[in-house]
Design a protein around this motif. Structure first.
Motif, PDB file in Angstrom:
ATOM      1  N   UNK A  46      39.242  76.837  56.625  1.00  0.00           N
ATOM      2  CA  UNK A  46      40.003  75.595  56.504  1.00  0.00           C
ATOM      3  C   UNK A  46      39.238  74.413  57.094  1.00  0.00           C
ATOM      4  N   UNK A  47      38.678  74.629  58.308  1.00  0.00           N
ATOM      5  CA  UNK A  47      37.898  73.566  58.950  1.00  0.00           C
ATOM      6  C   UNK A  47      36.695  73.195  58.092  1.00  0.00           C
ATOM      7  N   UNK A  48      36.061  74.223  57.510  1.00  0.00           N
ATOM      8  CA  UNK A  48      34.901  73.976  56.658  1.00  0.00           C
ATOM      9  C   UNK A  48      35.281  73.075  55.491  1.00  0.00           C
ATOM     10  N   UNK A  49      36.417  73.379  54.882  1.00  0.00           N
ATOM     11  CA  UNK A  49      36.892  72.556  53.772  1.00  0.00           C
ATOM     12  C   UNK A  49      37.093  71.111  54.194  1.00  0.00           C
ATOM     13  N   UNK A  50      37.648  70.928  55.405  1.00  0.00           N
ATOM     14  CA  UNK A  50      37.877  69.566  55.900  1.00  0.00           C
ATOM     15  C   UNK A  50      36.559  68.830  56.114  1.00  0.00           C
ATOM     16  N   UNK A  51      35.581  69.564  56.657  1.00  0.00           N
ATOM     17  CA  UNK A  51      34.281  68.936  56.907  1.00  0.00           C
ATOM     18  C   UNK A  51      33.626  68.515  55.597  1.00  0.00           C
ATOM     19  N   UNK A  52      33.725  69.369  54.591  1.00  0.00           N
ATOM     20  CA  UNK A  52      33.131  69.025  53.292  1.00  0.00           C
ATOM     21  C   UNK A  52      33.745  67.745  52.744  1.00  0.00           C
ATOM     22  N   UNK A  53      35.076  67.667  52.809  1.00  0.00           N
ATOM     23  CA  UNK A  53      35.739  66.461  52.308  1.00  0.00           C
ATOM     24  C   UNK A  53      35.341  65.229  53.114  1.00  0.00           C
ATOM     25  N   UNK A  54      35.248  65.446  54.438  1.00  0.00           N
ATOM     26  CA  UNK A  54      34.867  64.343  55.323  1.00  0.00           C
ATOM     27  C   UNK A  54      33.463  63.841  54.992  1.00  0.00           C
ATOM     28  N   UNK A  55      32.527  64.789  54.838  1.00  0.00           N
ATOM     29  CA  UNK A  55      31.139  64.402  54.553  1.00  0.00           C
ATOM     30  C   UNK A  55      31.053  63.668  53.226  1.00  0.00           C
ATOM     31  N   UNK A  93      24.323  77.672  56.095  1.00  0.00           N
ATOM     32  CA  UNK A  93      24.323  79.080  55.705  1.00  0.00           C
ATOM     33  C   UNK A  93      25.373  79.358  54.639  1.00  0.00           C
ATOM     34  N   UNK A  94      26.400  78.540  54.656  1.00  0.00           N
ATOM     35  CA  UNK A  94      27.533  78.780  53.765  1.00  0.00           C
ATOM     36  C   UNK A  94      27.228  78.217  52.378  1.00  0.00           C
ATOM     37  N   UNK A  95      26.989  79.108  51.418  1.00  0.00           N
ATOM     38  CA  UNK A  95      26.560  78.668  50.090  1.00  0.00           C
ATOM     39  C   UNK A  95      27.646  77.879  49.356  1.00  0.00           C
ATOM     40  N   UNK A  96      28.910  78.149  49.705  1.00  0.00           N
ATOM     41  CA  UNK A  96      29.969  77.372  49.065  1.00  0.00           C
ATOM     42  C   UNK A  96      29.840  75.905  49.435  1.00  0.00           C
ATOM     43  N   UNK A  97      29.513  75.660  50.716  1.00  0.00           N
ATOM     44  CA  UNK A  97      29.334  74.284  51.171  1.00  0.00           C
ATOM     45  C   UNK A  97      28.162  73.659  50.427  1.00  0.00           C
ATOM     46  N   UNK A  98      27.059  74.405  50.385  1.00  0.00           N
ATOM     47  CA  UNK A  98      25.840  73.884  49.769  1.00  0.00           C
ATOM     48  C   UNK A  98      26.113  73.480  48.321  1.00  0.00           C
ATOM     49  N   UNK A 126      22.433  69.601  61.223  1.00  0.00           N
ATOM     50  CA  UNK A 126      21.976  70.988  61.305  1.00  0.00           C
ATOM     51  C   UNK A 126      23.201  71.898  61.362  1.00  0.00           C
ATOM     52  N   UNK A 127      23.481  72.538  60.254  1.00  0.00           N
ATOM     53  CA  UNK A 127      24.631  73.443  60.122  1.00  0.00           C
ATOM     54  C   UNK A 127      25.957  72.801  60.540  1.00  0.00           C
ATOM     55  N   UNK A 128      26.406  71.819  59.784  1.00  0.00           N
ATOM     56  CA  UNK A 128      27.639  71.107  60.158  1.00  0.00           C
ATOM     57  C   UNK A 128      28.894  71.974  60.181  1.00  0.00           C
ATOM     58  N   UNK A 129      28.878  73.118  59.516  1.00  0.00           N
ATOM     59  CA  UNK A 129      30.110  73.921  59.508  1.00  0.00           C
ATOM     60  C   UNK A 129      29.965  75.245  60.248  1.00  0.00           C
TER      61      UNK A 129
END
Lengths: 324, 246
Positions: free
Chosen positions: B176-185, B201-206, B167-170
């Motif tokens: 920067x942290x968001x980018x790391x989480x995406x790579x990690x996932x 919520x972050x459409x870039x992540x989605x 539920x909303x991992x980022x």
């Protein structure tokens, strides 16, 4: 062995040696107080499996203590059951009752849990108070026999002691075994999961733990050890009385636990020692002892919000803790 | 892998989840998006057993898990994180992950074996894998927000789930942290062959990791398809333009 383990063993051994030398002082009174302390240390530690380890604040722990005392006392006096068997059955009695009551109590949380434990304990007290044929009712169940301690006579020194001192050794041995068992439980995987439940009940469910089941198991175990403590106390007291189960007894043990430090394994034992010694000292000096004792309690709790053991531990960086 | 059929939940008249149906295939990554209050967290809570639905079914690998208790669902292979980070904040990072391993291995009622050294290798491997090795003796509640999210992910992964719900991992993280989480996932899903559902919520992540996007609006799924389709969907655009895009 890790440093933590070494510290634990050293502390445990030191406590045992100190406790074992009490009869050397030769005073009946000291042995009497020491017996009282050892039994209540065991009871307070069993309560702390709930309060400190699992976050379950029971207001009715005396019920299991009292039932253990009645079961053990009645079996020994009316049933002629040997001491060790009667004592163990007292523990079984405490555990069974805790298992039944716990089944309902763990369905509630926080203060509702506490209130239900209190309600059940009051039922136990009322039954013990009224059931004249079995418990002796209001008059209590007097003349619980002293166990036959002749088997100790072959031992050097101990064999030559007064029966009160011999009984003290028996209490000390049995309490030590019980405490080590509780310590093992607190440090086990089960203990770790209980600290998780205390810290975050919801998250514990979501790592795949049946929280109620674990709470019921620890509640039953704590009731069993309370029953064992009760069996010893009934003999020590030479009789079992309804006030063993009454709520002030539950409160007293809870105070020992919190005063001594509920986030430490030995905290409740320290609390038991401090409360009993203070009580003895003050009662013999002033008729206003409740006032004085209350004031001292208040000061201690303000000075040591995490209990005496918590304060000592913070100073000493003791690692013998419940991963708090 | 995971299938939801006609799921419905209302809270004293307010319908939070309304006839929601969808399915996720093995190793698929599904993003559930929608404005605040669209019912994303409620949906997750219904799937993981935190709430019981009024109606409908949840099937995990074909087995009906509707209304089962959270611990059972977890043991069947579903892990989750919460929108508000939910960890054992007074335990150390090491203890957090180790507890989850103990639970996963069904050692929760073992009263004999000492806990401190148990499962050390597995715990340390997990911490290593999520970059938490240096923090193992830190009390989890004292970590940064991002660090706590990592711990929660480690707790969830220690249960070796086949389906993971985040539920909303980022939420609340820096770019920067968001980018790391995406790579990690990305890496974890690949390594562990996970099926992943997440809200975001972050459409870039989605749009960077989701294979499928489901759009939730007022408790209903209003669009469900490949990211590009959903991006072009007129209704989705109007919801986001009208309701404000987060």
């Amino acid at each position: 062995m890790r440093r933590q383990t070494v510290t634990g063993v050293v502390v445990s051994a030191a406590l045992f040696v100190i406790a074992a030398t009490v009869p050397v002082l030769g005073s009946r009174y000291y042995t009497f107080v020491a017996t009282d302390i050892v039994i209540f240390a065991m009871l307070a530690t069993s309560l702390n499996l709930l309060v400190g380890l699992s976050g379950l604040v029971s207001f009715g722990h005396a019920a299991y203590f009292g039932v253990g005392a009645y079961v053990c006392g009645i079996l020994m006096k009316a049933g002629g059951v040997p001491f060790l068997a009667a004592w163990l059955l007292g523990g079984v009695g405490g555990a069974l009752l805790a298992g039944v009551f716990g089944y309902f109590c763990v369905r509630l949380t926080r203060v509702y849990f506490s209130m239900l434990t209190l309600a059940f304990a009051q039922i136990v007290w009322a039954v013990c108070f009224k059931w004249n044929d079995v418990t002796g009712g209001e008059q209590g169940y007097p003349d619980v026999p002293m166990p036959d301690l002749a088997f100790l006579d072959w031992l050097p020194w101990i064999g030559s002691l007064r029966s009160g001192d011999k009984f003290y050794f028996v209490v000390l041995m049995l309490a030590t075994v019980s405490m080590l068992a509780m310590r093992r439980i607190a440090n086990s995987s089960f203990g770790r999961i209980l600290t998780c439940i205390r810290d975050n009940l919801e998250r514990t469910q979501f790592i795949g733990i049946d929280v109620r089941r674990h709470q019921l198991v620890v509640f039953t175990i704590a009731g069993g050890f309370a029953g064992l403590a009760g069996g010893l106390f009934g003999i020590f007291n030479r009789g079992v009385f309804p006030d063993f189960c009454y709520w002030p007894k539950s409160a007293e043990v809870l105070i020992m636990t919190i005063l001594g430090g509920m986030y430490s394994f030995w905290g409740p034992s320290i609390g038991a020692a401090v409360l009993i010694i203070l009580n003895q000292y003050i009662v013999s000096r002033t008729e206003y002892w409740p006032l004085v004792l209350g004031a001292i309690m208040l000061a201690l709790l303000f000075a040591f919000p995490r209990g005496i053991a918590g304060a000592v531990g913070a100073a000493w960086r003791s690692r013998d803790r419940f991963n708090a | 892998m995971l299938e939801v059929r006609d799921l419905r939940k209302s809270f004293s008249g307010f319908v939070a989840t309304s006839d929601v149906s969808f399915s996720v295939r093995r190793k698929q990554i599904l993003a559930v998006i929608g404005p605040n209050g669209a019912g994303k967290s409620t949906l997750f809570n219904l799937i993981t057993g935190h709430l019981a639905p009024d109606r409908g079914e949840v099937l995990l690998e074909g087995r009906d898990i509707t209304g089962a208790s959270p611990h059972r669902i977890c043991r069947m292979g579903m892990g989750r994180s919460f929108q508000r980070t939910n960890i054992f904040s007074r335990l150390t990072v090491y203890e957090n992950v180790q507890a989850s391993l103990i639970a996963h291995q069904g050692r929760g009622l073992n009263m004999w074996r000492r806990s401190d050294a148990q499962l050390r290798d597995k715990t340390e491997a997990m911490l290593q894998s999520l970059g938490l090795a240096d923090e193992c003796d830190t009390v989890a509640g004292e970590l940064s927000h991002g660090g706590q999210k990592q711990v929660e992910l480690a707790i969830a992964l220690a249960g070796e789930p086949r389906v993971l719900l985040l539920d909303e991992p980022t939420a609340g993280m820096s770019a920067q942290e968001t980018g790391e989480v995406i790579r990690l996932l990305d890496r974890i899903v690949e390594e562990r062959e996970l099926t992943l559902l997440f809200t975001e919520h972050d459409m870039d992540v989605v749009f960077s990791i989701a294979h499928v996007v489901a759009v939730l609006h007022q408790g209903r799924i209003v669009a469900n398809g490949a990211p590009e389709e959903v991006r072009r969907d007129a209704l989705v655009r109007s919801i986001y333009l009208g309701g404000g895009m987060h």
